[in-house]
Design a protein around this motif. Structure first.
Motif, mmCIF file in Angstrom:
data_model
loop_
_atom_site.group_PDB
_atom_site.id
_atom_site.type_symbol
_atom_site.label_atom_id
_atom_site.label_comp_id
_atom_site.label_asym_id
_atom_site.label_seq_id
_atom_site.Cartn_x
_atom_site.Cartn_y
_atom_site.Cartn_z
ATOM 1 N N ASN A 7 -13.976 3.677 -17.615
ATOM 2 C CA ASN A 7 -15.364 3.743 -17.144
ATOM 3 C C ASN A 7 -15.496 3.456 -15.652
ATOM 4 O O ASN A 7 -16.591 3.548 -15.097
ATOM 5 N N GLY A 8 -14.388 3.073 -15.009
ATOM 6 C CA GLY A 8 -14.408 2.840 -13.573
ATOM 7 C C GLY A 8 -14.587 1.404 -13.148
ATOM 8 O O GLY A 8 -14.689 1.117 -11.950
ATOM 9 N N TYR A 9 -14.622 0.465 -14.092
ATOM 10 C CA TYR A 9 -14.764 -0.948 -13.743
ATOM 11 C C TYR A 9 -13.385 -1.519 -13.414
ATOM 12 O O TYR A 9 -12.422 -1.308 -14.154
ATOM 13 N N ALA A 10 -13.326 -2.265 -12.303
ATOM 14 C CA ALA A 10 -12.041 -2.715 -11.792
ATOM 15 C C ALA A 10 -11.813 -4.197 -12.025
ATOM 16 O O ALA A 10 -12.749 -5.011 -11.954
ATOM 17 N N GLU A 11 -10.569 -4.533 -12.290
ATOM 18 C CA GLU A 11 -10.110 -5.920 -12.360
ATOM 19 C C GLU A 11 -8.994 -6.068 -11.338
ATOM 20 O O GLU A 11 -7.928 -5.447 -11.469
ATOM 21 N N ARG A 16 -9.129 8.131 -19.088
ATOM 22 C CA ARG A 16 -7.861 7.476 -18.768
ATOM 23 C C ARG A 16 -8.117 6.340 -17.785
ATOM 24 O O ARG A 16 -9.114 6.314 -17.076
ATOM 25 N N SER A 17 -7.183 5.408 -17.753
ATOM 26 C CA SER A 17 -7.283 4.243 -16.877
ATOM 27 C C SER A 17 -6.190 4.320 -15.809
ATOM 28 O O SER A 17 -5.230 5.084 -15.923
ATOM 29 N N LEU A 18 -6.355 3.513 -14.775
ATOM 30 C CA LEU A 18 -5.400 3.496 -13.663
ATOM 31 C C LEU A 18 -4.970 2.067 -13.368
ATOM 32 O O LEU A 18 -5.813 1.159 -13.296
ATOM 33 N N THR A 19 -3.673 1.871 -13.195
ATOM 34 C CA THR A 19 -3.128 0.603 -12.722
ATOM 35 C C THR A 19 -2.470 0.851 -11.376
ATOM 36 O O THR A 19 -1.525 1.639 -11.277
ATOM 37 N N ASP A 20 -2.980 0.194 -10.345
ATOM 38 C CA ASP A 20 -2.502 0.396 -8.976
ATOM 39 C C ASP A 20 -1.924 -0.914 -8.467
ATOM 40 O O ASP A 20 -2.639 -1.910 -8.352
ATOM 41 N N VAL A 21 -0.618 -0.930 -8.174
ATOM 42 C CA VAL A 21 0.066 -2.141 -7.705
ATOM 43 C C VAL A 21 0.536 -1.904 -6.273
ATOM 44 O O VAL A 21 1.337 -1.003 -6.016
ATOM 45 N N GLN A 22 0.030 -2.723 -5.344
ATOM 46 C CA GLN A 22 0.398 -2.593 -3.937
ATOM 47 C C GLN A 22 0.990 -3.898 -3.432
ATOM 48 O O GLN A 22 0.444 -4.979 -3.688
ATOM 49 N N VAL A 23 2.101 -3.798 -2.714
ATOM 50 C CA VAL A 23 2.698 -4.935 -2.019
ATOM 51 C C VAL A 23 2.482 -4.701 -0.537
ATOM 52 O O VAL A 23 2.981 -3.728 0.020
ATOM 53 N N HIS A 24 1.721 -5.576 0.080
ATOM 54 C CA HIS A 24 1.355 -5.375 1.479
ATOM 55 C C HIS A 24 1.128 -6.719 2.150
ATOM 56 O O HIS A 24 1.138 -7.776 1.495
ATOM 57 N N GLN A 25 0.921 -6.691 3.466
ATOM 58 C CA GLN A 25 0.700 -7.904 4.232
ATOM 59 C C GLN A 25 -0.784 -8.090 4.538
ATOM 60 O O GLN A 25 -1.479 -7.126 4.867
ATOM 61 N N PHE A 64 -9.668 9.083 -10.303
ATOM 62 C CA PHE A 64 -9.947 8.037 -11.288
ATOM 63 C C PHE A 64 -11.372 7.532 -11.080
ATOM 64 O O PHE A 64 -11.929 7.595 -9.985
ATOM 65 N N ARG A 65 -11.958 7.039 -12.159
ATOM 66 C CA ARG A 65 -13.331 6.538 -12.087
ATOM 67 C C ARG A 65 -13.369 5.223 -11.302
ATOM 68 O O ARG A 65 -12.515 4.354 -11.469
ATOM 69 N N ASP A 66 -14.401 5.099 -10.441
ATOM 70 C CA ASP A 66 -14.570 3.912 -9.611
ATOM 71 C C ASP A 66 -16.066 3.686 -9.427
ATOM 72 O O ASP A 66 -16.748 4.457 -8.745
ATOM 73 N N THR A 67 -16.585 2.642 -10.044
ATOM 74 C CA THR A 67 -18.025 2.390 -9.999
ATOM 75 C C THR A 67 -18.510 1.983 -8.610
ATOM 76 O O THR A 67 -19.715 1.976 -8.352
ATOM 77 N N GLU A 68 -17.588 1.632 -7.706
ATOM 78 C CA GLU A 68 -17.976 1.232 -6.360
ATOM 79 C C GLU A 68 -18.296 2.433 -5.470
ATOM 80 O O GLU A 68 -18.869 2.270 -4.393
ATOM 81 N N ARG A 69 -17.910 3.615 -5.902
ATOM 82 C CA ARG A 69 -18.145 4.817 -5.111
ATOM 83 C C ARG A 69 -19.450 5.484 -5.536
ATOM 84 O O ARG A 69 -19.842 5.425 -6.710
ATOM 85 N N LYS A 70 -20.133 6.121 -4.588
ATOM 86 C CA LYS A 70 -21.411 6.768 -4.883
ATOM 87 C C LYS A 70 -21.253 7.879 -5.910
ATOM 88 O O LYS A 70 -22.130 8.090 -6.754
ATOM 89 N N THR A 71 -20.145 8.610 -5.829
ATOM 90 C CA THR A 71 -19.919 9.711 -6.765
ATOM 91 C C THR A 71 -19.383 9.224 -8.106
ATOM 92 O O THR A 71 -19.357 9.985 -9.072
#
Length: 282
Positions: A196-200, A167-176, A137-144
């Motif tokens: 476009n790789g911009y994250a919310e 395409r877009s990605l929704t990532d839901v994590q439950v963690h401590q 998935f696109r991620d503007t925080e990564r160099k590539t």
């Protein structure tokens, strides 16, 4: 001997359960096309066009692809772009020094990558490759400009980005997470990456949560037809890498069945001979 076998079995089960409970991405089951010559031929084409630029397959020769039903002329016309002999190894011109300078590491040789990524009593290497290639998935925080669900912060860009479509990605994590006092609290983190790789990213505290660490990833493609074609190509490519890791695996399975039938028949004969030999002694 029995204790050693039980020890090996226990160790295998421990590794498998650790893999399943480590909170990582769930490996999807890849379509089984290891005996589909048309799919393997398409996978070979995908490999040469999209993988062989950076990754080599130094244990495989081009003429071995004739086992997939390709002729020497097919290989020369469609798969040999920089070489003249079909007996050449599937190597690349990029040097390890250049690869490390450009990507931060040397891309691995893919000759047996499917076997290297397989697990005991768990997902196969083909399943891993299929899931890995399907979850960029696109991620503007990564160099590539790219990231991966299975291999977070991977240095490799998405080689198939033109095929998968936006395409877009929704990532839901439950963690401590720890607070300022060091006490651990459960948090639900939702990360939405647009095409476009911009994250919310939003965090929600879970006051009464008593479950385990979980992670759910959902991709939303803007063009379902394009993405379906992409998934089909990824399945073919993954199965080709599985075939390349052991080109004789189908023959090995057939021989294994014949050997097992022989051993069963031999066992029946041995039991009959044993009873006949000892009947007068009893």
């Amino acid at each position: 001997m029995i204790k050693k076998l039980l020890g090996v079995l226990a160790l295998s089960l421990t590794c498998t359960f650790a893999y399943a409970a480590d909170g990582g991405a769930q490996i999807q089951k890849a379509p089984d096309r290891i005996a589909d010559l048309a799919a393997l031929q398409n996978g070979a084409k995908m490999f040469v066009n999209y993988c062989l630029n950076c990754h080599s397959a130094s244990a495989m020769r081009y003429n071995k692809l004739m086992d997939l039903g390709l002729t020497e002329e097919d290989i020369k016309k469609n798969l040999l772009f920089t070489r003249e002999r079909v007996g050449d190894l599937m190597t690349i011109s990029m040097t390890p020094e250049d690869a490390k300078r450009w990507f931060g590491t040397t891309p691995p040789d893919l000759s047996v990558i499917a076997r290297a990524k397989s697990t005991s009593f768990g997902p196969s290497g083909v399943d891993y490759i299929y899931t890995y290639l399907s979850t960029f998935f696109r991620d503007t925080e990564r160099k590539t400009g790219w990231n991966n669900v299975v291999f977070p912060n991977v240095g490799m860009p998405n080689p198939l980005w033109e095929l998968e479509g936006p395409r877009s990605l929704t990532d839901v994590q439950v963690h401590q997470v720890p607070d300022e006092a060091g006490n651990m609290h459960w948090v639900k983190t939702t990360s939405i990456f647009d095409h476009n790789g911009y994250a919310e990213i939003t965090n929600e505290k879970l006051a009464n949560y008593h479950g385990d660490v979980t992670r759910t990833t959902t991709f939303d493609s803007k063009d379902a037809k394009t993405f379906a074609k992409f998934e089909n190509d990824v399945a073919d490519l993954s199965n080709f890498l599985g075939w390349m890791a052991e080109p004789v695996q189908l023959e090995r399975r057939e021989i294994g069945v014949i050997v097992m039938i022989f051993l069963v028949l031999f066992l029946l004969i041995a039991i009959r001979m044993n009873s006949t030999y000892w009947k007068h002694v009893r």
